[in-house]
Design an enzyme around this catalytic site. Structure first.
Site, mmCIF file in Angstrom:
data_model
loop_
_atom_site.group_PDB
_atom_site.id
_atom_site.type_symbol
_atom_site.label_atom_id
_atom_site.label_comp_id
_atom_site.label_asym_id
_atom_site.label_seq_id
_atom_site.Cartn_x
_atom_site.Cartn_y
_atom_site.Cartn_z
ATOM 1 N N LYS A 108 -27.902 8.093 36.093
ATOM 2 C CA LYS A 108 -27.072 6.633 35.855
ATOM 3 C C LYS A 108 -26.357 6.192 36.993
ATOM 4 O O LYS A 108 -25.203 7.074 36.813
ATOM 5 C CB LYS A 108 -26.465 6.838 34.494
ATOM 6 C CG LYS A 108 -25.982 5.707 33.718
ATOM 7 C CD LYS A 108 -25.688 4.662 34.309
ATOM 8 C CE LYS A 108 -23.940 4.279 34.164
ATOM 9 N NZ LYS A 108 -23.620 3.222 35.077
ATOM 10 N N GLY A 138 -16.990 11.288 38.122
ATOM 11 C CA GLY A 138 -16.017 9.957 37.853
ATOM 12 C C GLY A 138 -14.515 10.083 37.366
ATOM 13 O O GLY A 138 -14.277 11.155 37.930
ATOM 14 N N THR A 193 -11.215 10.667 35.184
ATOM 15 C CA THR A 193 -11.036 11.527 34.255
ATOM 16 C C THR A 193 -11.087 11.127 32.764
ATOM 17 O O THR A 193 -11.572 11.797 32.033
ATOM 18 C CB THR A 193 -9.388 11.930 34.399
ATOM 19 O OG1 THR A 193 -9.603 12.668 35.750
ATOM 20 C CG2 THR A 193 -8.957 13.115 33.341
ATOM 21 N N THR A 202 -13.328 8.840 31.620
ATOM 22 C CA THR A 202 -14.481 8.745 31.280
ATOM 23 C C THR A 202 -15.013 10.320 30.919
ATOM 24 O O THR A 202 -15.910 10.432 30.217
ATOM 25 C CB THR A 202 -15.328 8.114 32.363
ATOM 26 O OG1 THR A 202 -14.747 7.039 32.856
ATOM 27 C CG2 THR A 202 -16.808 7.597 31.875
ATOM 28 N N GLY A 203 -14.600 11.081 32.001
ATOM 29 C CA GLY A 203 -15.202 12.543 31.789
ATOM 30 C C GLY A 203 -14.692 13.055 30.244
ATOM 31 O O GLY A 203 -15.468 13.756 29.804
ATOM 32 N N GLU A 244 -16.924 16.446 37.274
ATOM 33 C CA GLU A 244 -16.147 16.131 38.793
ATOM 34 C C GLU A 244 -15.252 15.147 38.623
ATOM 35 O O GLU A 244 -15.864 13.832 38.631
ATOM 36 C CB GLU A 244 -17.227 16.073 39.813
ATOM 37 C CG GLU A 244 -18.162 17.287 40.147
ATOM 38 C CD GLU A 244 -17.589 18.771 40.502
ATOM 39 O OE1 GLU A 244 -16.529 18.773 40.777
ATOM 40 O OE2 GLU A 244 -18.107 19.620 40.490
ATOM 41 N N CYS A 285 -12.480 11.210 45.756
ATOM 42 C CA CYS A 285 -11.591 11.960 44.776
ATOM 43 C C CYS A 285 -10.974 13.126 45.361
ATOM 44 O O CYS A 285 -9.739 13.452 45.057
ATOM 45 C CB CYS A 285 -12.681 12.494 43.928
ATOM 46 S SG CYS A 285 -13.829 13.619 45.031
ATOM 47 N N GLU A 321 -3.704 8.684 40.005
ATOM 48 C CA GLU A 321 -4.828 8.347 41.096
ATOM 49 C C GLU A 321 -4.910 7.055 41.242
ATOM 50 O O GLU A 321 -5.024 6.187 40.435
ATOM 51 C CB GLU A 321 -5.884 8.974 40.841
ATOM 52 C CG GLU A 321 -7.076 9.096 41.842
ATOM 53 C CD GLU A 321 -8.401 9.459 41.137
ATOM 54 O OE1 GLU A 321 -8.858 9.092 40.130
ATOM 55 O OE2 GLU A 321 -9.164 10.077 42.145
HETATM 56 P P1 NAP Z 1 -16.095 6.081 36.255
HETATM 57 O O1 NAP Z 1 -15.359 4.534 35.732
HETATM 58 O O2 NAP Z 1 -15.319 7.055 35.375
HETATM 59 O O3 NAP Z 1 -17.309 5.769 36.239
HETATM 60 C C1 NAP Z 1 -18.613 6.941 36.724
HETATM 61 C C2 NAP Z 1 -19.381 6.608 36.274
HETATM 62 O O4 NAP Z 1 -19.832 6.860 34.781
HETATM 63 C C3 NAP Z 1 -20.271 5.390 36.416
HETATM 64 O O5 NAP Z 1 -21.715 5.421 36.674
HETATM 65 C C4 NAP Z 1 -20.089 4.646 35.260
HETATM 66 O O6 NAP Z 1 -20.873 3.478 35.011
HETATM 67 C C5 NAP Z 1 -19.994 5.670 34.077
HETATM 68 N N1 NAP Z 1 -19.552 5.382 32.840
HETATM 69 C C6 NAP Z 1 -18.570 4.755 32.703
HETATM 70 N N2 NAP Z 1 -18.183 4.615 31.255
HETATM 71 C C7 NAP Z 1 -18.999 5.566 30.643
HETATM 72 C C8 NAP Z 1 -19.373 6.230 29.258
HETATM 73 N N3 NAP Z 1 -18.556 5.748 28.334
HETATM 74 N N4 NAP Z 1 -20.200 7.137 29.094
HETATM 75 C C9 NAP Z 1 -20.892 7.497 30.288
HETATM 76 N N5 NAP Z 1 -20.789 7.026 31.636
HETATM 77 C C10 NAP Z 1 -20.005 6.044 31.894
HETATM 78 O O7 NAP Z 1 -15.335 6.073 37.601
HETATM 79 P P2 NAP Z 1 -15.528 5.225 38.818
HETATM 80 O O8 NAP Z 1 -14.358 4.378 38.873
HETATM 81 O O9 NAP Z 1 -16.913 4.764 39.247
HETATM 82 O O10 NAP Z 1 -15.113 6.183 39.970
HETATM 83 C C11 NAP Z 1 -13.995 6.538 40.613
HETATM 84 C C12 NAP Z 1 -13.390 7.884 40.003
HETATM 85 O O11 NAP Z 1 -14.491 9.023 40.268
HETATM 86 C C13 NAP Z 1 -12.172 8.487 40.639
HETATM 87 O O12 NAP Z 1 -11.337 8.952 39.472
HETATM 88 C C14 NAP Z 1 -12.664 9.538 41.321
HETATM 89 O O13 NAP Z 1 -11.567 10.616 41.429
HETATM 90 C C15 NAP Z 1 -13.798 10.188 40.654
HETATM 91 N N6 NAP Z 1 -14.519 10.966 41.537
HETATM 92 C C16 NAP Z 1 -14.616 12.322 41.500
HETATM 93 C C17 NAP Z 1 -15.492 12.952 42.293
HETATM 94 C C18 NAP Z 1 -15.277 14.687 42.316
HETATM 95 O O14 NAP Z 1 -16.265 15.067 42.810
HETATM 96 N N7 NAP Z 1 -14.385 15.140 41.655
HETATM 97 C C19 NAP Z 1 -16.415 12.409 43.248
HETATM 98 C C20 NAP Z 1 -16.170 11.079 43.348
HETATM 99 C C21 NAP Z 1 -15.421 10.371 42.609
HETATM 100 P P3 NAP Z 1 -20.145 1.885 35.517
HETATM 101 O O15 NAP Z 1 -20.070 1.728 36.899
HETATM 102 O O16 NAP Z 1 -21.299 1.210 34.885
HETATM 103 O O17 NAP Z 1 -18.839 1.812 34.633
#
Ligand code: NAP
Length: 495
Positions: free
Chosen positions: A180, A233, A235, A237-238, A255, A289, A390
């Protein structure tokens, strides 16, 4: 440069190995440098999601992938690596269009995806199962089995690399995978799945289900046939995914976000430290991240260091991602840029002062894209919201520190614990601080360097579990103990 893409046609997606239009909402992926449409597609419907997962489960049970000898699966994964390398330039250009990162960065991400497949091919064929010390009339073994269908949910900031980090070990372990990708960046996952199939991964074993996370990602996570979710993604959402996983008793790896501390001590090599701090926060436009977004500088060094740092930040080449000299491209979407602007306003209203940046760049080059200038805020306290939340953009908060204990206490005073950086010539202090800082990764006299052979992950709100490393493959396997009876006589109790 004009876009040469299929922007008028709807792009098919991979539903259980079948390339077809999804039955859900239409969406467009935009080139962040210009706002032009790169591709349009229709997300899967919930029925498509179910079909893809059922087909993946069927392929897992019947395609023979899980039963292949490890060296046979490894050979396919080596072919995936070779195909990625063969098509590296078109893939890097496509990823540039998909998320607007400078071409020099997307080339590195593509190279890293190939290296990841190569690494997990090797991990697959060298993974050992063990005979454990026997404590009775039996031989005991510890072995690993694939799990079935696993889900890889990824963000938009480093598409092909973060997808490879999940897909390669999951396939190496013998599983089926449903990817996804982020709604904003669906293209690289589709390319990767096509390359996997071309290399010999059985059709149907891999699906790509782009679409809104709260709908598609949620349905995937809740599906009873999905046996593990590997998520990268935000925190919040995680945590949501972790709750669903708890109800299903499903293992997850998470992550998540970060607010990583970079520490410059009195005796640091200033050229290295200035370059490292700049690269740590402003490469990838800070959409990383592990961005080193909280800077602590020894008070005696603070004024000259900040002078050099802010002059260099102001001179960074922000611009066209297609230009090889560009250091910082645009942000992912107009909405994300607005969120960064709100954070900067929040910092200023908390009393921060602007050292550099804090605005969109001006000029015709920047008119259509989602650009923002490298920004440094100071005059803040570590407890301020701007130092705790963040931002995920090119915004650095800088503070002077007095003494090692205060430094460590502040570095650790965050809900996040993903990474940290230390700049010093004193290896004993580097050792002390490196061990005392709570973070999944600590860089000493370097920053944001990666190796697929070294585990990666966060503590606290930065995540659960580790990706990468030789044992990263075990995330996607269940451990099983085998007891082989060696008794000459029936078990005593039954006599
Ligand atoms: P996000 O909003 O949490 O989205 C991440 C993924 O999860 C996307 O594919 C998103 O889909 C999906 N998603 C959203 N809501 C969901 C749900 N209820 N159930 C299942 N999946 C869902 O994060 P982002 O804004 O894309 O990314 C930025 C974040 O990622 C930052 O906090 C960053 O620090 C973190 N990150 C962490 C790492 C690491 O390795 N620690 C690496 C890169 C990024 P949609 O795009 O369709 O919303």
């Amino acid at each position: 440069m004009p876009l040469t893409t299929e922007s008028q046609e709807l792009l098919p997606i991979n539903i259980g190995g079948e390339m077809r239009l999804g039955g859900g909402d239409e969406s467009a992926t935009l080139y962040p440098a210009t706002g032009e449409v790169v591709a349009r597609l229709r997300a899967p419907s919930l029925a498509d999601v179910d079909e893809a997962i059922v087909r993946a489960d069927h392929a897992f049970r019947t395609s023979g992938w899980a039963q292949k000898k490890p060296h046979e699966r490894a050979a396919v994964l080596h072919r995936v690596a070779a195909l990625i390398r063969e098509r590296a330039e078109p893939l890097a250009q496509r990823q540039r269009l998909d998320n607007g990162k400078p071409i020099t960065e997307t080339r590195n991400l593509v190279a890293s995806a190939a290296a990841t497949f190569q690494f997990f091919a090797s991990a697959c064929e060298t993974l050992e199962e063990t005979i454990t010390p026997s404590r009775g009339d039996f031989m005991t073994m510890s072995v690993y089995e694939p799990m079935g269908v696993v889900a890889a949910i990824t963000p938009w900031n480093s598409p092909i690399a973060s997808e490879a980090q999940k897909v390669a070990p999951a396939l190496a372990a013998g599983n089926a995978v449903v990817i996804k990708p982020a709604e904003a960046t669906p293209l690289m996952a589709l390319e990767l799945a096509a390359l996997c199939e071309e290399a010999g991964v059985p059709r149907g074993l891999l699906s790509v289900l782009p679409g809104r996370g709260s709908v598609i990602g949620d349905a995937i996570t809740k599906h009873p046939l999905v046996k593990r979710v590997s998520f990268t993604g935000g925190t919040s959402t995680g945590k949501h995914i972790a709750h669903i996983a708890a109800d299903k008793m499903m293992p997850v790896s998470l992550e998540l976000g970060g607010k990583s501390a970079t520490m410059v001590l009195e005796d640091a090599d200033l050229d290295h430290a200035v370059n490292g701090v700049l690269y740590g926060i402003f490469s990838s436009s800070g959409e990383s991240c592990i961005a080193g977004s909280r800077l602590f500088v020894a008070r005696s060094l603070y004024a000259p260091f900040m002078e050099r740092l802010s002059a260099r930040a102001a001179a960074l080449r922000v611009g066209d991602p297609a230009d090889e000299r560009t250091q910082m491209g645009p942000l992912i979407t107009a909405r994300h840029r607005e969120s960064i602007e709100r954070y900067v306003d929040m910092g200023l209203s908390e009393g921060a002062s602007l050292r550099t940046g804090g605005a969109r760049p001006e000029g015709s080059l920047y008119e259509r894209g989602y650009y923002y200038r490298p920004t440094i805020l100071e005059g803040v306290k570590n407890s301020d919201q701007i130092c705790q939340q963040e931002i995920f953009g090119p915004v650095l908060v800088a503070m002077p520190f007095d003494g090692e204990d205060a430094l460590i206490a502040q570095a650790n005073d965050s809900v996040y614990a993903l990474a940290a950086g230390i700049w010093t010539r004193d290896y004993k202090r580097a050792w002390r601080i490196g061990r005392a800082v709570q973070a999944g990764t600590v860089w000493i006299n370097t920053y944001k360097q990666f190796s697929i052979s070294t585990p990666f992950g966060g503590w606290r709100d930065s995540g659960l579990g580790r990706e990468k490393g030789r044992l990263g493959i075990l995330q996607y396997m269940e451990q099983k103990s085998l007891y082989w009876g060696l008794n000459e006589q029936p078990l005593a109790w039954a006599n």
